[in-house]
Design a protein around this motif. Structure first.
Motif, PDB file in Angstrom:
ATOM      1  N   CYS A 219       8.558  -0.273  -7.123  1.00  0.00           N
ATOM      2  CA  CYS A 219       7.976   0.021  -5.803  1.00  0.00           C
ATOM      3  C   CYS A 219       8.370   1.433  -5.387  1.00  0.00           C
ATOM      4  O   CYS A 219       7.546   2.205  -4.919  1.00  0.00           O
ATOM      5  CB  CYS A 219       8.484  -0.976  -4.759  1.00  0.00           C
ATOM      6  SG  CYS A 219       8.276  -2.708  -5.196  1.00  0.00           S
TER       7      CYS A 219
ATOM      8  N   ARG B 139      12.500  -3.921  -7.501  1.00  0.00           N
ATOM      9  CA  ARG B 139      11.914  -3.023  -6.506  1.00  0.00           C
ATOM     10  C   ARG B 139      11.885  -1.556  -6.944  1.00  0.00           C
ATOM     11  O   ARG B 139      11.357  -0.710  -6.243  1.00  0.00           O
ATOM     12  CB  ARG B 139      12.671  -3.149  -5.174  1.00  0.00           C
ATOM     13  CG  ARG B 139      12.728  -4.563  -4.624  1.00  0.00           C
ATOM     14  CD  ARG B 139      11.359  -5.165  -4.395  1.00  0.00           C
ATOM     15  NE  ARG B 139      10.605  -4.574  -3.305  1.00  0.00           N
ATOM     16  CZ  ARG B 139      10.731  -4.926  -2.027  1.00  0.00           C
ATOM     17  NH1 ARG B 139      11.575  -5.867  -1.692  1.00  0.00           N
ATOM     18  NH2 ARG B 139       9.995  -4.357  -1.103  1.00  0.00           N
TER      19      ARG B 139
ATOM     20  N   CYS C  56       4.339  -2.520   0.052  1.00  0.00           N
ATOM     21  CA  CYS C  56       5.553  -3.000   0.702  1.00  0.00           C
ATOM     22  C   CYS C  56       6.305  -1.832   1.347  1.00  0.00           C
ATOM     23  O   CYS C  56       5.973  -0.666   1.146  1.00  0.00           O
ATOM     24  CB  CYS C  56       6.449  -3.700  -0.308  1.00  0.00           C
ATOM     25  SG  CYS C  56       7.151  -2.599  -1.535  1.00  0.00           S
ATOM     26  N   SER C  57       7.330  -2.160   2.084  1.00  0.00           N
ATOM     27  CA  SER C  57       8.090  -1.136   2.804  1.00  0.00           C
ATOM     28  C   SER C  57       8.651  -0.091   1.855  1.00  0.00           C
ATOM     29  O   SER C  57       8.647   1.105   2.159  1.00  0.00           O
ATOM     30  CB  SER C  57       9.237  -1.796   3.577  1.00  0.00           C
ATOM     31  OG  SER C  57      10.071  -2.516   2.692  1.00  0.00           O
ATOM     32  N   ILE C  58       9.119  -0.517   0.700  1.00  0.00           N
ATOM     33  CA  ILE C  58       9.759   0.426  -0.217  1.00  0.00           C
ATOM     34  C   ILE C  58       8.742   1.387  -0.827  1.00  0.00           C
ATOM     35  O   ILE C  58       8.960   2.593  -0.858  1.00  0.00           O
ATOM     36  CB  ILE C  58      10.525  -0.335  -1.331  1.00  0.00           C
ATOM     37  CG1 ILE C  58      11.552  -1.300  -0.727  1.00  0.00           C
ATOM     38  CG2 ILE C  58      11.207   0.638  -2.294  1.00  0.00           C
ATOM     39  CD1 ILE C  58      12.597  -0.659   0.149  1.00  0.00           C
TER      40      ILE C  58
END
Lengths: 409, 160
Positions: free
Chosen positions: B142, B139, B65-67
């Motif tokens: 992440c 998150r 994912c972006s994170i």
């Protein structure tokens, strides 16, 4: 065209949680493949047990102990009839479907599989119908074989005969928890039986959504979870053919599962208690019984029809409104209401995070099906999964909010 | 939209869209470490080419994912050219910056502040942008995925 006799908008009122808001917006729950919401009737049945007749089962000779035992065994009969099982002794309560599958692998598997034997699984399997076999395969030197999945999301059965050669047991999911694929269990079971193989069916995604009959499915074992079918967590079911269950050694040892214990050994209890060691999840079992009543009252045919038409609506709406920016991963008809998708090149985790701000609950990840994800060539998908309480309005919200994710990416 | 801007800061999205030090390296001479987030299947692969006790070069591969990917990209720029000891200190300061925020409203504010000041010797720079994940507890895993690989890699490199 099926007649949809469900009024999902009013059914929502049966589910207390569906009345809440998330981030100031009405909740849109699209993750029933992970766990379903619970109707008030189920919650009340469990509360009533604790309020009125909480007592251990199969032990006390006093009124409330008799009542708890009666209610728990009544739940067993409800489950029996719900899946068309010939006998209530064949219904074994477990913690969840995972434990049910582990029971089969450890009890039936250990007493029937020898080094070199082959186990046939499908790429659609959830980890719970893979990892227990991996564990035993390593210990017993078994060969694991795989039925592949085609581009249409359905199993590739073209070489089934060859795959079945020398196979002792087939582990097969009845409906994919990722692609929604409805698997032709009967055809696979018949082919497996011709070769003398035993068939273990993971029906977690089937039993909550379709009328289910173990005889029609033609399998030998069937596992499913209570919490995906409007029941509580902590209760699962293993159904098995009596003649197989009778021959199998106990899985877990302890109270309840014995007839006699001495310093020299023990005598196992009769079915089904032989496989139910320790105090069972009594409230959860009674809750599951109430869930079966709830679903039966509404009617599994009506639920299946509703999901069928809502799935068609969802697939069309997502495609119409989002066009080429959305990719639905399988499956062609016949399929259930589990829709895995990719949207633009936004990672599913990020999609789910942004949808959450709109009150929308979808799952992001590998859905405990990593072999399938590898086959699809993705590390994760976003997944919206439907149930009896979902409406076209829920789908509209999803399509709208997906559009909004573009604001960040 | 509440808090999302804190999570998806422009600097993070920039690293996500244009990841720095992206690629692979031959092992050996480089050291390869990999970490998974079992929750979502994301993975980060970290290649470190050591020159003595210095990180001469670093590459990141993997999917996620972006994170997770932005955090790994930002980590790569922060540790490239640094000594193992410096990289370790940055790792420690970064993780501390996340867990400190978690206890923001706790009673131990003054004690924590003292420690924060101590850690200010390490300039987190752009990495501070990742503190927005504190509002999204799921998150955090992440954001720390790549950094956990770094911890393991540094431990192994120190043993080599």
């Amino acid at each position: 065209m099926s007649v949809n006799t469900l009024n999902s908008a009013s059914l929502k009122a049966d589910f207390p949680l569906l009345g809440r808001q998330v981030h100031g917006k009405p909740i849109v729950y699209l993750d029933s493949a992970a766990t379903s919401q619970k109707p008030r009737a189920v919650l009340e049945a469990m509360t009533t047990y604790y309020d009125d007749y909480n007592a251990n089962v199969h032990r006390g000779a006093y009124l409330i102990a008799e009542q708890s035992t009666t209610e728990m065994e009544l739940a067993r009969q409800k489950v029996q009839h719900f899946i068309g099982a010939p006998a209530q002794e064949e219904i074994i309560f477990t913690k969840n479907a995972t434990e049910a599958l582990n029971l089969v692998v450890n009890s039936w598997g250990r007493s029937n599989l020898q080094p070199g034997d082959a186990v046939l699984l499908s790429l659609l399997e959830h980890h719970s119908n893979i990892v227990p076999w991996h564990i035993l395969a390593k210990e017993r030197d078994l060969e694991l074989r795989w039925i592949s999945v085609g581009d249409d999301g359905h199993l590739d059965l073209s070489n089934l005969d060859k795959l079945l050669d020398g196979v002792k047991v087939v582990g097969i999911s009845a409906m994919s928890n990722v692609l929604g694929t409805v698997v032709p269990v009967r055809a696979i079971a018949d082919a497996a039986h011709e070769r003398g193989a035993v068939v273990v069916c993971d029906a977690c995604q089937l039993v909550p959504h379709r009328a289910c009959d173990v005889i029609e499915l033609g399998v030998d074992f069937l596992a499913f979870s209570g919490h995906k079918m409007c029941g509580p967590t902590g209760i699962g079911v293993l159904w098995g053919r009596r003649e197989l269950l009778e021959e199998m050694p106990p899985f877990l040892g302890g109270g309840e599962m014995i007839l006699d214990v001495s310093t020299e050994g023990f005598l196992p209890n009769e079915l089904p208690w032989k496989f139910e060691a320790g105090t069972p999840p009594i409230a959860e079992t009674i809750g599951l019984g109430a869930a079966v009543d709830y679903l039966t009252d509404i009617g599994m045919e009506a639920i299946a029809d509703h999901e069928e038409s809502l799935t068609a609506y969802a697939l069309k709406t997502l495609e119409d409104r989002l066009g080429e920016s959305i990719v639905i991963h399988g499956a062609a008809h016949p399929r259930g209401g589990t829709i895995s998708f990719a949207y633009r090149d936004i990672h599913p985790h990020d999609i789910s995070q942004i949808l959450d701000q709109h009150g929308i609950c979808v799952r992001a990840g590998h859905h405990c099906a990593k072999p399938l994800m590898r086959h699809l060539g993705v590390t994760a998908t976003a997944r919206a999964s439907l149930y009896l309480y979902n409406t076209e309005s829920d789908i509209d919200c999803l399509a709208y909010a997906l559009n909004e994710t573009a604001a960040f990416f | 939209m509440s808090g999302l801007e804190d999570l998806y800061r422009e600097i993070i999205l920039d690293h996500y869209r244009t990841p720095r030090n992206r690629g692979e390296m031959e092992c050996p001479p480089a050291h390869r470490g990999e970490g998974f987030n079992p929750l979502c299947g994301d993975d980060v692969v970290l290649y470190i080419l050591a020159d003595g006790d210095t990180i001469a070069d670093v590459k990141i591969s993997g999917n996620g994912c972006s994170i997770s990917q932005a955090s790994a990209s930002m980590m790569s720029t922060a540790i490239k050219g640094k000594t193992f000891a410096d990289a370790k200190a940055i790792n420690k300061a970064f993780k501390k910056s996340l867990s400190l925020s978690e206890e923001e409203e706790g009673e131990a504010d003054s004690a924590e502040e003292a420690e924060t000041n101590e850690d200010n010797s390490v300039d987190l720079g752009d990495l501070q942008a990742l503190q927005g994940v504190m509002k999204f507890p799921v998150r955090i895993k992440c954001a720390t995925l790549g950094w956990n690989v770094l911890s393991e890699s540094l431990e192994k490199l120190n043993l080599d």
